[in-house]
Design a protein around this motif. Structure first.
Motif, PDB file in Angstrom:
ATOM      1  N   TRP A 128      34.067 -12.558 -73.836  1.00 56.16           N
ATOM      2  CA  TRP A 128      34.654 -12.930 -75.125  1.00 56.16           C
ATOM      3  C   TRP A 128      33.603 -13.306 -76.156  1.00 56.16           C
ATOM      4  CZ3 TRP A 128      39.280 -11.502 -76.407  1.00 56.16           C
ATOM      5  CH2 TRP A 128      40.265 -11.368 -75.439  1.00 56.16           C
ATOM      6  N   ARG A 129      32.343 -13.399 -75.772  1.00 58.82           N
ATOM      7  CA  ARG A 129      31.269 -13.733 -76.708  1.00 58.82           C
ATOM      8  C   ARG A 129      30.832 -12.484 -77.486  1.00 58.82           C
ATOM      9  NH1 ARG A 129      30.908 -18.856 -76.923  1.00 58.82           N
ATOM     10  NH2 ARG A 129      30.896 -20.078 -75.019  1.00 58.82           N
ATOM     11  N   GLN A 130      29.970 -12.684 -78.462  1.00 56.80           N
ATOM     12  CA  GLN A 130      29.422 -11.578 -79.249  1.00 56.80           C
ATOM     13  C   GLN A 130      28.794 -10.543 -78.310  1.00 56.80           C
ATOM     14  OE1 GLN A 130      29.119  -9.467 -81.847  1.00 56.80           O
ATOM     15  NE2 GLN A 130      28.372 -10.997 -83.292  1.00 56.80           N
ATOM     16  N   PHE A 162      38.283  -1.842 -74.510  1.00 52.37           N
ATOM     17  CA  PHE A 162      37.644  -2.967 -73.832  1.00 52.37           C
ATOM     18  C   PHE A 162      38.386  -4.268 -74.120  1.00 52.37           C
ATOM     19  CE2 PHE A 162      34.700  -6.588 -74.092  1.00 52.37           C
ATOM     20  CZ  PHE A 162      34.392  -6.707 -72.744  1.00 52.37           C
ATOM     21  N   TYR A 163      38.701  -4.532 -75.398  1.00 48.34           N
ATOM     22  CA  TYR A 163      39.353  -5.794 -75.733  1.00 48.34           C
ATOM     23  C   TYR A 163      40.798  -5.849 -75.246  1.00 48.34           C
ATOM     24  CZ  TYR A 163      35.232  -7.342 -78.125  1.00 48.34           C
ATOM     25  OH  TYR A 163      33.948  -7.750 -78.389  1.00 48.34           O
ATOM     26  N   ALA A 164      41.484  -4.727 -75.241  1.00 44.90           N
ATOM     27  CA  ALA A 164      42.843  -4.702 -74.678  1.00 44.90           C
ATOM     28  C   ALA A 164      42.789  -5.004 -73.184  1.00 44.90           C
ATOM     29  CB  ALA A 164      43.500  -3.351 -74.932  1.00 44.90           C
ATOM     30  N   THR A 211      29.541   1.501 -77.415  1.00 44.38           N
ATOM     31  CA  THR A 211      28.220   1.197 -77.952  1.00 44.38           C
ATOM     32  C   THR A 211      28.209  -0.254 -78.424  1.00 44.38           C
ATOM     33  OG1 THR A 211      28.734   1.794 -80.244  1.00 44.38           O
ATOM     34  CG2 THR A 211      27.978   3.588 -78.782  1.00 44.38           C
ATOM     35  N   VAL A 212      27.025  -0.824 -78.494  1.00 42.53           N
ATOM     36  CA  VAL A 212      26.903  -2.192 -78.995  1.00 42.53           C
ATOM     37  C   VAL A 212      27.436  -2.260 -80.422  1.00 42.53           C
ATOM     38  CG1 VAL A 212      25.280  -4.005 -79.660  1.00 42.53           C
ATOM     39  CG2 VAL A 212      24.969  -2.816 -77.512  1.00 42.53           C
ATOM     40  N   LYS A 213      27.090  -1.281 -81.230  1.00 41.39           N
ATOM     41  CA  LYS A 213      27.527  -1.283 -82.627  1.00 41.39           C
ATOM     42  C   LYS A 213      29.054  -1.295 -82.727  1.00 41.39           C
ATOM     43  CE  LYS A 213      27.353   1.330 -86.902  1.00 41.39           C
ATOM     44  NZ  LYS A 213      26.931   2.568 -87.557  1.00 41.39           N
ATOM     45  N   ASP A 214      29.717  -0.416 -81.977  1.00 41.85           N
ATOM     46  CA  ASP A 214      31.176  -0.357 -82.046  1.00 41.85           C
ATOM     47  C   ASP A 214      31.826  -1.654 -81.582  1.00 41.85           C
ATOM     48  OD1 ASP A 214      31.080   2.222 -83.049  1.00 41.85           O
ATOM     49  OD2 ASP A 214      31.480   3.176 -81.114  1.00 41.85           O
ATOM     50  N   HIS A 235      34.457  -6.799 -82.583  1.00 39.14           N
ATOM     51  CA  HIS A 235      34.412  -8.236 -82.334  1.00 39.14           C
ATOM     52  C   HIS A 235      34.466  -8.998 -83.658  1.00 39.14           C
ATOM     53  CE1 HIS A 235      32.532 -12.145 -81.415  1.00 39.14           C
ATOM     54  NE2 HIS A 235      33.080 -12.002 -80.230  1.00 39.14           N
ATOM     55  N   THR A 236      33.687  -8.574 -84.613  1.00 39.22           N
ATOM     56  CA  THR A 236      33.668  -9.231 -85.917  1.00 39.22           C
ATOM     57  C   THR A 236      35.014  -9.079 -86.620  1.00 39.22           C
ATOM     58  OG1 THR A 236      31.292  -8.897 -86.124  1.00 39.22           O
ATOM     59  CG2 THR A 236      32.512  -9.292 -88.167  1.00 39.22           C
TER      60      THR A 236
END
Length: 175
Positions: A21-23, A162-164, A48-51, A56-57
């Motif tokens: 759940w962190r950045q 990922f977040y779902a 990707t980290v960017k996506d 996240h933001t």
């Protein structure tokens, strides 16, 4: 499996959820893409980290008020259907729990004490100590009081599998 191994596995599971759940960073994306997290968050496409950072933001930071604020006080300290403010009374109650267990807040840490990740990390701490009754009490008094609406919001708003999946895994661990 011996009880100590069960306790360690449980503590590690909560710690992994908290970290997720962190950045997002390179280590998290590598774990996702390598399949290391597939037992926690299955069926996630390559990311990707960017996506992940963009999502996240958008979900948790803003601008203009994020759709899924990751703080207990927002969900618990409002009146009626109105969201509460961060650093409300429930934040103080969480800090009291941390202090009662000898944990302080790092002044250099930017997340608030009632952030989803911080609360899950504390649950990990309680699990590692073998404090099942205290762990269940904290879960009942805090995460279980607010995380369902938060997790439902994440599932409804996210554009990243990922977040779902993380919302599903977190709900499975808590309820």
């Amino acid at each position: 499996m011996p009880v100590a191994e069960d306790t360690e596995r449980l503590a590690q599971g909560y710690a992994v959820l908290g970290r997720c759940w962190r950045q997002p960073d390179e280590a998290l994306v590598e774990a996702i893409n390598s399949g290391t997290l597939s037992t926690v968050v299955p069926d996630v496409e390559s990311v990707t980290v960017k996506d992940l950072r963009i999502e996240h933001t958008r979900l948790f930071v803003g601008p203009g008020g994020p759709p899924c604020p990751p703080y207990e006080s927002v969900y618990r300290d409002g009146e009626g259907d109105a969201r509460g403010n961060v650093l409300g009374p429930s934040t103080g109650a969480v800090v009291t729990w941390y202090q009662a267990h000898g944990l302080g807040l790092d002044r250099d840490w930017s997340d608030l004490p009632d952030h989803v990740a911080t609360e899950l990390e504390f649950v990990s701490h309680l699990a590692a100590d073998g404090s099942e009754d205290l762990r269940e009490q904290f879960l009942d008094e805090h995460p279980r009081q607010w995380m369902r609406p938060f997790l439902d919001g994440v599932r409804a708003e996210t554009h990243e599998s990922f977040y779902a999946g993380l919302a599903d895994a977190t709900e499975d661990a808590l309820f």
